[in-house]
Design an enzyme around this catalytic site. Structure first.
Site: not given
Ligand SMILES: NC(=O)c1ccc[n+]([C@@H]2O[C@H](COP(=O)([O-])OP(=O)(O)OC[C@H]3O[C@@H](n4cnc5c(N)ncnc54)[C@H](OP(=O)(O)O)[C@@H]3O)[C@@H](O)[C@H]2O)c1
Length: 385
Positions: A2, A64, A88, A91, A93, A95, A164, A261
């Protein structure tokens, strides 16, 4: 799979027939055995995860925010359904931290976890410390390098670190703590004066998440801290994260790496995915966090040494008035010096106290601000480590 924008170019490209904009369809698809949630946010992620778990599908999540707000409910649903809920990536990323805490350290009576768990603020503080830049300049550089979001409030005000810290309290202490319950102070009030004073006094300022056993419960807080320059956390620079764990048998451990990241986070998600797949195939019971009735101790009960800066009138009798207030509240001074760079209003005094009770320190701040010789009460920064 999705997604929100099916037309978006992706690397690697996915066959169009694998994509849907309806995450519910993924969760209920009978050919989907296991669900990975990386959409973020509270809703609809919460409902989707609950549905998957209740249908007996293990869930891997990086969310988180959701775990810190509704972890207790999700852990309970996963436990009742007997399926894995693994997180995992939530918190630190990339690590490995949650699994070591839950498995390798399951036999350890962990006493304290002290973490640099937000890369944006660590980058900003590192630039302020090493280049003498202002908070605004350091933040602008963080944005240029892609380390800061367009709206960095959740990072700089400590909300992200508090989420976290709450998750770490659940994993390591079984405490049902929510991110919103965590005492939280951010880095926006820190200035060049504090950074320079820290260096002169032999400290480095870090935004820390601290989770520790206290008074039959657990104390959880996020705030800037003076970390002794020779402490392992002091050397954690730029956008790196690190988590320092202490226990009576294992001693001191430190986990260090990229806390955010795409690639590091994906590495953690894939590790969980393989673990959940193994467990699913083996048909064993799922694993998740067991929460107990562990009380959260209030910040008032904290006892810690502190740094305090005061801008005062440059005239005789000032020290007497200031130390009188500290003495009246049982705050004992470990060191005091006059900043060679005068403050705007006169002289600047820098104090480091011996460990003192939080409520006494707060009472001191109130009384000091009422002294006519005190022009400005600067930041109170706790000494940790
Ligand atoms: N990025 C990091 O460094 C990191 C680190 C640790 C934890 N996280 C956690 O990982 C999660 C995602 O973060 P992210 O930075 O990867 O965000 P992101 O780049 O915005 O990715 C979100 C993904 O989910 C999809 N999406 C969002 N809402 C949706 C919906 N309603 N229906 C269907 N698909 C949906 C988006 O689709 P599209 O691609 O089509 O927009 C995208 O592929 C968060 O909970 C964040 O706290 C991220």
């Amino acid at each position: 799979v999705a997604v929100r924008h099916p037309e978006r170019r992706r690397e690697p490209a996915l066959p169009a027939e694998l994509l849907t904009t309806d995450p519910g369809a993924v969760v209920t698809d009978p050919t989907v055995d296991l669900v990975v949630e990386v959409m973020g946010g509270l809703d609809p992620a919460r409902g989707l995860i609950v549905r998957a778990l209740k249908a007996g599908k293990p869930v891997v999540t990086a969310n988180k925010e959701l775990l810190a707000a509704r972890g207790a409910e999700l852990f309970e649903v996963a436990g009742a359904a007997g399926v894995d809920l693994l997180f995992e990536a939530a918190v630190g990323g990339g690590i490995p931290l949650i699994r070591p805490l839950r498995e390798s350290l399951a036999g350890e009576d962990v006493r304290r976890i002290t973490g640099i768990v937000n890369g944006t603020t660590n980058f900003v503080l590192t630039r302020m410390t090493e280049d003498g830049t202002s908070y605004e300049e350091a933040m602008a550089e963080a944005r240029r390098r892609g380390y800061a979001e367009a709206d960095p409030t959740a990072d700089v005000e400590g909300w992200d670190a508090a989420a976290k810290a709450a998750i770490l309290a659940s994993v390591a202490f079984g405490a049902p703590i929510r991110g919103a319950d965590v005492h939280r102070e951010g880095i926006t009030a820190l200035g060049a004066v504090d950074i320079a004073a820290a260096r002169r006094l032999g400290f480095v300022i870090k935004l820390l998440a601290v989770v520790e056993a206290a008074g039959g419960g657990v104390a959880v807080r996020v705030h800037p801290a003076m970390v002794p320059a020779d402490h392992p956390l002091a050397s954690v620079r730029d956008s790196f994260n690190a988590v320092f764990v202490e226990g009576p048998a294992v001693g001191e451990l430190m986990f260090l790496g990229r806390g955010a990241g795409g690639s590091p986070t994906a590495s953690a998600v894939l590790g969980d995915l393989l673990d959940a797949a193994h467990n699913l195939r083996a048909g064993g019971p799922g694993r998740t966090v067991q929460l107990h009735d562990v009380p959260l101790r209030p910040i008032d009960e904290l006892v810690s040494a502190c740094y305090l800066s005061l801008e005062v009138a440059d005239r005789p009798g000032v020290l007497h008035a200031v130390t009188g207030v500290l003495g009246r509240h049982q705050v004992s001074i470990r060191s005091m010096e006059q900043d060679p760079e005068p403050g705007e209003a006169g002289a600047r005094l820098l104090f480091v106290t011996h460990p003192a009770a939080e409520r006494d320190l707060q009472a001191c701040l109130r009384d000091l601000s009422e002294l006519d010789v005190v022009r400005r009460v600067g930041n109170l920064i706790r000494v940790v480590g």
